[in-house]
Write a protein that holds these residues in place. Structure first.
Motif, PDB file in Angstrom:
ATOM      1  N   VAL A  12       0.860  -1.185   0.000  1.00 31.53           N
ATOM      2  CA  VAL A  12       0.000   0.000   0.000  1.00 31.53           C
ATOM      3  C   VAL A  12       0.895   1.233   0.000  1.00 31.53           C
ATOM      4  N   VAL A  13       0.725   2.082  -0.998  1.00 31.49           N
ATOM      5  CA  VAL A  13       1.533   3.296  -1.148  1.00 31.49           C
ATOM      6  C   VAL A  13       0.592   4.484  -1.263  1.00 31.49           C
ATOM      7  N   THR A  14       0.949   5.584  -0.613  1.00 27.31           N
ATOM      8  CA  THR A  14       0.148   6.804  -0.721  1.00 27.31           C
ATOM      9  C   THR A  14       0.862   7.828  -1.596  1.00 27.31           C
ATOM     10  N   LEU A  15       0.053   8.684  -2.186  1.00 32.45           N
ATOM     11  CA  LEU A  15       0.546   9.828  -2.950  1.00 32.45           C
ATOM     12  C   LEU A  15       0.068  11.066  -2.200  1.00 32.45           C
ATOM     13  N   LEU A  16       1.009  11.792  -1.606  1.00 34.99           N
ATOM     14  CA  LEU A  16       0.683  12.916  -0.745  1.00 34.99           C
ATOM     15  C   LEU A  16       1.162  14.226  -1.350  1.00 34.99           C
ATOM     16  N   GLY A  17       0.561  15.322  -0.871  1.00 32.82           N
ATOM     17  CA  GLY A  17       0.950  16.647  -1.320  1.00 32.82           C
ATOM     18  C   GLY A  17      -0.199  17.611  -1.163  1.00 32.82           C
ATOM     19  N   ARG A  18       0.114  18.890  -1.149  1.00 26.43           N
ATOM     20  CA  ARG A  18      -0.933  19.905  -1.058  1.00 26.43           C
ATOM     21  C   ARG A  18      -1.783  19.902  -2.324  1.00 26.43           C
ATOM     22  N   LEU A  71      -3.585   7.638   6.955  1.00 25.60           N
ATOM     23  CA  LEU A  71      -2.729   7.014   5.947  1.00 25.60           C
ATOM     24  C   LEU A  71      -1.433   6.479   6.561  1.00 25.60           C
ATOM     25  N   ALA A  72      -0.913   7.199   7.559  1.00 23.54           N
ATOM     26  CA  ALA A  72       0.333   6.771   8.196  1.00 23.54           C
ATOM     27  C   ALA A  72       0.166   5.427   8.892  1.00 23.54           C
ATOM     28  N   GLY A  73      -1.040   5.145   9.387  1.00 24.67           N
ATOM     29  CA  GLY A  73      -1.294   3.866  10.025  1.00 24.67           C
ATOM     30  C   GLY A  73      -1.794   2.796   9.078  1.00 24.67           C
ATOM     31  N   PHE A  74      -1.995   3.170   7.836  1.00 23.18           N
ATOM     32  CA  PHE A  74      -2.602   2.281   6.850  1.00 23.18           C
ATOM     33  C   PHE A  74      -1.613   1.783   5.811  1.00 23.18           C
ATOM     34  N   ALA A  75      -0.699   2.665   5.406  1.00 18.82           N
ATOM     35  CA  ALA A  75       0.153   2.383   4.245  1.00 18.82           C
ATOM     36  C   ALA A  75       1.543   1.898   4.642  1.00 18.82           C
ATOM     37  N   ASP A  76       2.189   1.236   3.696  1.00 16.15           N
ATOM     38  CA  ASP A  76       3.578   0.809   3.872  1.00 16.15           C
ATOM     39  C   ASP A  76       4.547   1.947   3.586  1.00 16.15           C
ATOM     40  N   ARG A  77       4.289   2.655   2.499  1.00 15.22           N
ATOM     41  CA  ARG A  77       5.198   3.729   2.087  1.00 15.22           C
ATOM     42  C   ARG A  77       4.404   4.927   1.585  1.00 15.22           C
ATOM     43  N   HIS A  78       5.099   6.072   1.518  1.00 15.44           N
ATOM     44  CA  HIS A  78       4.475   7.319   1.087  1.00 15.44           C
ATOM     45  C   HIS A  78       5.383   8.021   0.076  1.00 15.44           C
ATOM     46  N   VAL A  79       4.751   8.646  -0.911  1.00 16.52           N
ATOM     47  CA  VAL A  79       5.460   9.474  -1.889  1.00 16.52           C
ATOM     48  C   VAL A  79       4.847  10.859  -1.836  1.00 16.52           C
ATOM     49  N   ILE A  80       5.668  11.862  -1.636  1.00 18.31           N
ATOM     50  CA  ILE A  80       5.188  13.245  -1.565  1.00 18.31           C
ATOM     51  C   ILE A  80       5.536  13.973  -2.854  1.00 18.31           C
ATOM     52  N   ILE A  81       4.526  14.670  -3.398  1.00 18.35           N
ATOM     53  CA  ILE A  81       4.703  15.462  -4.620  1.00 18.35           C
ATOM     54  C   ILE A  81       4.631  16.948  -4.265  1.00 18.35           C
ATOM     55  N   GLU A  82       5.561  17.706  -4.803  1.00 18.13           N
ATOM     56  CA  GLU A  82       5.604  19.158  -4.603  1.00 18.13           C
ATOM     57  C   GLU A  82       5.873  19.811  -5.953  1.00 18.13           C
ATOM     58  N   GLY A 108       4.765  19.286  -8.911  1.00 18.44           N
ATOM     59  CA  GLY A 108       4.956  18.393 -10.044  1.00 18.44           C
ATOM     60  C   GLY A 108       6.192  17.533  -9.994  1.00 18.44           C
ATOM     61  N   CYS A 109       6.840  17.452  -8.831  1.00 18.84           N
ATOM     62  CA  CYS A 109       8.019  16.610  -8.677  1.00 18.84           C
ATOM     63  C   CYS A 109       7.872  15.749  -7.422  1.00 18.84           C
ATOM     64  N   SER A 110       8.328  14.523  -7.483  1.00 19.35           N
ATOM     65  CA  SER A 110       8.375  13.707  -6.269  1.00 19.35           C
ATOM     66  C   SER A 110       9.591  14.155  -5.468  1.00 19.35           C
ATOM     67  N   VAL A 111       9.331  14.567  -4.214  1.00 20.20           N
ATOM     68  CA  VAL A 111      10.398  15.184  -3.419  1.00 20.20           C
ATOM     69  C   VAL A 111      10.781  14.366  -2.191  1.00 20.20           C
ATOM     70  N   TRP A 112       9.946  13.384  -1.838  1.00 22.62           N
ATOM     71  CA  TRP A 112      10.271  12.546  -0.668  1.00 22.62           C
ATOM     72  C   TRP A 112       9.542  11.227  -0.791  1.00 22.62           C
ATOM     73  N   THR A 113      10.208  10.158  -0.378  1.00 24.79           N
ATOM     74  CA  THR A 113       9.551   8.863  -0.272  1.00 24.79           C
ATOM     75  C   THR A 113      10.108   8.140   0.934  1.00 24.79           C
ATOM     76  N   GLY A 114       9.237   7.435   1.642  1.00 21.73           N
ATOM     77  CA  GLY A 114       9.689   6.734   2.825  1.00 21.73           C
ATOM     78  C   GLY A 114       8.568   5.974   3.490  1.00 21.73           C
ATOM     79  N   THR A 115       8.893   5.282   4.565  1.00 21.29           N
ATOM     80  CA  THR A 115       7.921   4.478   5.298  1.00 21.29           C
ATOM     81  C   THR A 115       7.128   5.341   6.269  1.00 21.29           C
ATOM     82  N   SER A 116       6.088   4.749   6.847  1.00 26.22           N
ATOM     83  CA  SER A 116       5.303   5.464   7.857  1.00 26.22           C
ATOM     84  C   SER A 116       6.165   5.804   9.068  1.00 26.22           C
TER      85      SER A 116
END
Length: 232
Positions: A29-35, A195-206, A208-216
């Motif tokens: 399970v991966v999330t796509l995060l960002g404003r 999402l932090a308690g649900f997903a394995d990893r997270h990808v943050i977009i800022e 139009g660019c992916s700027v961070w990826t990591g685990t909960s």
């Protein structure tokens, strides 16, 4: 399973995605995060073939799917729960579900019985038209409709947006069941704590660019990440 590399996309002359990369593994399970406005939905549209990328590489199960039409992307085994639900308003609940039903080699066999067990409310309203459902019921139907394609990967764009707290909790409970059954999921939602308690990893977009990826655990260990990229 899903591999996105250096994705670029535009609406006409306006470029929205500049360099987005992400991965979703089997059973992950991966999330796509960002404003808001940072390119999350545009990323999903590009993956699903709803928007033709101007650059980058999208692969699913090892095959290149970059630029394929939406029906071809869906045939590879990706099921989408779109932003705004987009159910068929003049079809009944059951007709909505049957309309997308498909069997897929190597995937779990979702059928009406299983979807109704996951969402008993849909069974109660199986003869109601899409326009006669509440927002929460429409979201349950959108998820059920995607599951009826028997997807290898389930993508949810704004999984619980605009839903009442009790309905939101019910949706999350069902998604956790899918996670526990090792359904691969890529999800967008604004509720970072859930999402932090649900997903394995997270990808943050800022921008139009992916700027961070990591685990909960890594996300929780650095409060500055949420402050920098997710708070308005």
């Amino acid at each position: 399973m899903l591999s996105v590399r250096h994705l670029q996309a535009s609406y006409g002359a306006a470029q929205v995605l500049f360099d987005v990369s992400l991965d979703v593994g089997a059973g992950e399970v991966v999330t796509l995060l960002g404003r808001n406005g940072m390119g999350k939905t545009t990323t999903i549209k590009s993956i699903m073939g709803l928007l033709r990328p101007r650059g980058g590489d999208i692969r699913f199960d090892g095959a290149i799917v970059t630029g394929l039409p939406p029906y071809r992307v869906a045939q590879t085994g990706i099921g989408l729960v779109p932003e705004g639900r987009q159910i068929f308003p003049t079809l009944t609940v059951e007709e909505n579900l049957v309309a997308t039903a498909a069997t897929r080699k190597g995937a779990r066999r979702w059928n009406l019985k299983e979807v109704y067990e996951l969402f008993p409310r849909l069974k109660e309203r199986r003869n109601n038209l899409g326009t006669q459902l509440s927002g929460g019921e429409q979201q349950m139907l959108a998820i059920g409709r995607a599951l009826m394609t028997n997807p290898k990967l389930l993508i949810l764009d704004e999984a619980t947006e605009g839903l009442a707290p009790l309905i939101r909790a019910e949706i999350w409970s069902c998604l956790k069941r899918l996670r526990d059954e090792r359904q691969s999921i890529l999800v967008i939602d604004k509720n970072v704590d859930v999402l932090a308690g649900f997903a394995d990893r997270h990808v943050i977009i800022e921008k139009g660019c992916s700027v961070w990826t990591g685990t909960s655990a890594e996300l929780a260990a650095d409060p500055g990440i949420k402050e920098r990229y997710l708070h308005v």
